[in-house]
Design an enzyme around this catalytic site. Structure first.
Site, PDB file in Angstrom:
ATOM      1  N   ASN A 101       0.764  -1.244   0.106  1.00 44.74           N
ATOM      2  CA  ASN A 101       0.133  -0.131  -0.018  1.00 44.74           C
ATOM      3  C   ASN A 101       0.930   1.240  -0.032  1.00 44.74           C
ATOM      4  OD1 ASN A 101       0.767  -0.405   2.738  1.00 44.74           O
ATOM      5  ND2 ASN A 101      -1.487  -0.966   3.261  1.00 44.74           N
TER       6      ASN A 101
ATOM      7  N   ILE B 234       3.421  -9.702   1.779  1.00 42.20           N
ATOM      8  CA  ILE B 234       2.934 -11.005   2.615  1.00 42.20           C
ATOM      9  C   ILE B 234       1.856 -10.666   3.727  1.00 42.20           C
ATOM     10  CG2 ILE B 234       5.219 -12.046   2.537  1.00 42.20           C
ATOM     11  CD1 ILE B 234       5.807 -11.162   5.167  1.00 42.20           C
ATOM     12  N   ASP B 235       1.663  -9.521   3.686  1.00 41.69           N
ATOM     13  CA  ASP B 235       0.823  -8.926   4.936  1.00 41.69           C
ATOM     14  C   ASP B 235      -0.627  -8.987   4.475  1.00 41.69           C
ATOM     15  OD1 ASP B 235       2.814  -8.233   6.884  1.00 41.69           O
ATOM     16  OD2 ASP B 235       3.073  -6.453   5.721  1.00 41.69           O
TER      17      ASP B 235
ATOM     18  N   MET C 249       4.897 -12.003  11.577  1.00 42.28           N
ATOM     19  CA  MET C 249       4.766 -10.562  11.329  1.00 42.28           C
ATOM     20  C   MET C 249       3.222 -10.138  11.138  1.00 42.28           C
ATOM     21  SD  MET C 249       7.691 -10.518   8.630  1.00 42.28           S
ATOM     22  CE  MET C 249       9.544 -10.124   8.994  1.00 42.28           C
TER      23      MET C 249
ATOM     24  N   ARG D 297       1.822  -5.971  11.397  1.00 42.43           N
ATOM     25  CA  ARG D 297       1.827  -4.820  12.387  1.00 42.43           C
ATOM     26  C   ARG D 297       0.499  -4.654  12.922  1.00 42.43           C
ATOM     27  NH1 ARG D 297       5.249  -1.040  12.573  1.00 42.43           N
ATOM     28  NH2 ARG D 297       6.616  -2.134  11.305  1.00 42.43           N
TER      29      ARG D 297
ATOM     30  N   LEU E 228      12.348 -14.878   7.661  1.00 39.54           N
ATOM     31  CA  LEU E 228      12.127 -16.227   6.992  1.00 39.54           C
ATOM     32  C   LEU E 228      10.630 -16.407   6.501  1.00 39.54           C
ATOM     33  CD1 LEU E 228      14.321 -18.729   9.148  1.00 39.54           C
ATOM     34  CD2 LEU E 228      14.918 -17.862   6.715  1.00 39.54           C
TER      35      LEU E 228
END
EC number: 2.7.1.90
Lengths: 410, 410
Positions: free
Chosen positions: B113, B142-143, B187, B189, B299
């Site tokens: 984004n 990946i998020d 991961m 946020r 990773l």
């Protein structure tokens, strides 16, 4: 001799310890053992008579293939240390009574140097009471720190995992082209074999790690910072492989310099963690650079999705060789791997008395490092490269590797 | 329209971002672009005129296959944010002058984004100065937190990695049969898509994780400890997946409760780390159990050795779809994935204006969690499972996955 056999797994799991279990099981069956028992949670479980008949659990070739592809200890594990039988015989009497009741002729224990201590004590006590049970050790440890064997089953897969992920971490660390120091913490309390495996990342398509810090080499924090500073003058992204067990000249672990609480395990070993974090923080405070720390952690020993086929094959072989020896009357010995040649790589098995193995540790020879002890030499790579060759593809079901799984026994 | 095309990669790398690069490159070539340039380190590198002609670097099908199997950003990346062109036009004038000089007709930017913000600003400025350059966004992260797209390329492989290693960690954590709490930090946020993927570990041969903590759910330390205590009455080994971004009700990150220093990145985001360590320590202090923490760390986004073939295929497709749109005259849009059906899984592409995507975040709907927000529901699994299906085997050379590698351009 008793008609049955029993096998246990002990100490930390590996990706290939179940391949050794498969080797023991199939060899016992093919040599005519009536029942092959598995100890649940090693000798600790055996003392509570928690054993399983393995035949109903491993019924066909698919089960065996899955067992070879399942990481961690199928039978469960323990960190139980037998007392000295001269001072505490009760445990031994109990164990041998259980083994007699199960009509055991051969006893196999898959483990590292702590576990070989168990085999040594049982064999010695057995001889003393003139038991005809044979006790054989099957080597296993990612740490590669067992004496007499060229290498240990479990090391090849852990080394391959480390080589592969270091290469991927290096690939990731360079993308921004900015100053960046990555400190990767790798297992290995006193022996640096696993950390040394980071050197395997270097290849035609990868520059390799910039520094390797083994526990065999006394660690100087100031020298370390200065080396990083100098390296970063030439290239912005520095990747460092550091053993969790690096120690200062005064013997303190580097991770003890951090403020965290440290636990102690059943064998009295200090829990080592935080080395990379401490060093990344020290570098960030002293140099004008971003840093990060990565702990490879448990995945080093349980990444069944990324194993060395060479390692799996050898893990199976040492299991079979232990059974052959026991059925031929041998007791109180461990199977070792003996390298015949590097090119082509050839390796066979031989036997060694437990006393040459138990409670001892094999270190990385410093002659396999460069002069300032920051990189491994070609001699180490010639040693390690054959051990990571070829793959054993997991059986993927719906996107995940399938495992064989024994529900915990009550 | 300019005869040439240019493509850049921006933001955090993924395992499959290079598959999108392959899709853009091959589609541009097949649609008649003269030269396809790559920006080195994204827009930041373009401003320094660091570009490469991709054709001599990607000469045959093997190069393309290697590119699909190489994690991290082949072209390098940046975290550069363009200023508002109303207040700072100089950067835009410089960028457009460079693009004119290179005779660029189509501009592709592969990113998340923050990167879509770049595409939006360039397209808007381009329209304002009546440039005929087309600017297209290719989604990557990946998020999985981009709006309008069913999912993002990169998420499937990261989710597969997380599902697989959680299964392996669970296998490892149960071997001793003793009380043990493992806290795994994942991961994410503000959006818990990656942590939610830990739920994929549950399968016929695996009990799955015992608790999932998403950043979408306010975190109570005391409730957490109590839940662990209750779970551990029933089974000794508890494995918990926790997002690095879990926050207290007052908005503070849980990791801020620990004493470590926290850095801030180029976009002003706090560096989040230490959540699992903090929680493992809190549990150890309050309950009679051993604990450990594992950070999956880098990773998750660079494990090229363990990717989803579905993800790689879709990453390639969105690259191709962006090129098709640009060559047909579209600008200022992002390609999105649109799911047609789950069974069989079918997915196609569509276009959305950048304004619907840039600087926005898609969260995990809480309706995909159970009532006490500790597990994902079957609805989430039906969404996520298709994305991790099938594998793309690395090309192993001498035991290591081979990558394609561009030496950093000066």
């Amino acid at each position: 001799m008793g008609k049955n056999a029993i096998v246990g797994q002990s100490g930390g799991p590996t990706s290939v310890i179940n391949a050794s279990l498969a080797g023991v099981f199939e060899s016992c069956k093919s040599r005519g053992a009536d029942i092959v028992y598995g100890m649940c949670n090693g000798v600790a479980g055996l003392l509570e008579e928690r054993v399983v008949d393995l035949s109903p659990l491993l019924t066909d070739d698919l089960d065996i293939e899955l067992l070879k592809r399942t990481p961690s200890s199928f039978l469960g594990s323990c960190r139980y240390k037998l007392p000295d039988w001269h001072t505490d015989e009760a445990v031994y009497k109990k164990l041998f009574a259980i083994l007699e009741k199960l009509d055991i002729g051969c006893f196999f224990y898959i483990g590292g140097n702590d576990s070989m201590d168990t085999i040594g004590k049982l064999a010695e006590y057995g001889e003393c009471i003139q038991s005809d049970i044979r006790f054989m050790g099957v080597p296993k440890t990612i740490d590669n720190d067992l004496m007499v064997t060229d290498h240990t089953p479990g090391y090849g897969s852990a080394a391959k995992y480390i080589g592969v992920v270091m290469k991927e971490i290096i690939r990731d660390a360079t993308v921004y082209g900015t100053k960046y120091v990555t400190v990767v913490e790798i297992m290995g309390r006193n022996a640096g074999w696993l950390t040394a495996a980071a050197a395997l990342a270097k290849s035609d398509d990868c520059e390799g790690v910039d520094m390797i810090c083994l526990p065999e080499v006394p660690f100087h924090v100031e020298h370390f910072i200065e080396k990083v500073r100098v390296m970063q003058e030439k290239k912005p992204s520095i990747v460092i492989a550091v053993s969790e067990g690096v120690k200062l000249e005064d013997g303190r672990y580097v991770c003890e310099l951090a403020d965290d609480v440290h636990a102690v395990d059943a064998f009295g070993h200090k829990a080592l963690t935080g080395t990379a974090r401490y060093l990344a923080n020290v570098v960030a405070r002293n140099l004008d650079t971003k840093t990060r720390c990565i702990e490879l952690s448990t995945l080093q020993r349980c990444a069944g999705h990324l194993t060395s086929r060479t390692d799996i094959t050898e893990a199976y072989q040492v299991g079979g060789a232990a059974v052959k020896a026991a059925f031929e009357g041998v007791t109180g010995q461990m199977v070792a791997l003996k390298r015949i040649s590097n090119s082509p790589y050839q390796c066979t098995t031989e036997l060694h008395p437990i006393s040459e193995v138990a409670n001892l540790e094999k270190k990385v020879p410093l002659s396999w490092m460069n002069e300032d002890h920051t990189q491994m030499t070609e001699d180490f790579l010639a040693y390690a490269r054959p051990l990571i060759q070829a793959e054993l593809t997991p059986l993927y079901i719906a996107g995940l590797p399938h495992h064989i799984y024994m529900k915990p026994q009550k």
